[in-house]
Scaffold this active site. Structure first.
Site: not given
Length: 108
Positions: A57-59
């Site tokens: 989940p790089c967001h």
DNA sequence: ATTATGACTTATT
DNA sequence: GAATAAGCCATAA
């Protein structure tokens, strides 16, 4: 997820990223510190073309000034709007000045 | 080996 | 607040 073909550095970045709970975010700097790296910029570099989204989940990684930072290689535009929408769907609160609420910031 | 490039950060002007 | 410069360090060329 094994991340077997990735460099040790990237493995650390992706693993740390997966520790961020839904509805919370961390900063490039905090993430760097968590993996004992002194360059938040290098972390951004590793996430720039994250092959494992949304598994990783790089967001949920934002800038130290509580603004969004980039997404899919873009620093502004559609991709960044999508990042904001994803976070809002997860329950992340944006303040009136369009910064992320302090209470949503996860620290390792 | 050397150089250039960042989804960054801090300090300075 | 905006713009600039310098520091950072993993990658790619």
């Amino acid at each position: 997820m094994m991340f077997d073909d990735e460099s040790p550095f990237r493995k650390k970045v992706y693993r740390a990223c997966q520790c961020i709970p839904e509805g919370r975010v961390t900063t490039y700097k905090h993430l760097a510190q968590a993996i004992d790296c002194n360059s938040s910029q290098a972390v951004g570099q590793a996430l720039r073309n994250n092959p494992y989204a949304p598994e990783v989940p790089c967001h949920r990684v934002i800038k130290t000034n509580r603004r969004l930072g980039g997404f899919y290689g873009q620093v502004e535009g559609e991709a960044v709007l999508k990042k904001k929408n994803l976070l809002q769907q997860e329950g992340v609160i944006f303040d009136n000045d369009d910064r992320i609420n302090k209470a949503c910031i996860f620290t390792f």
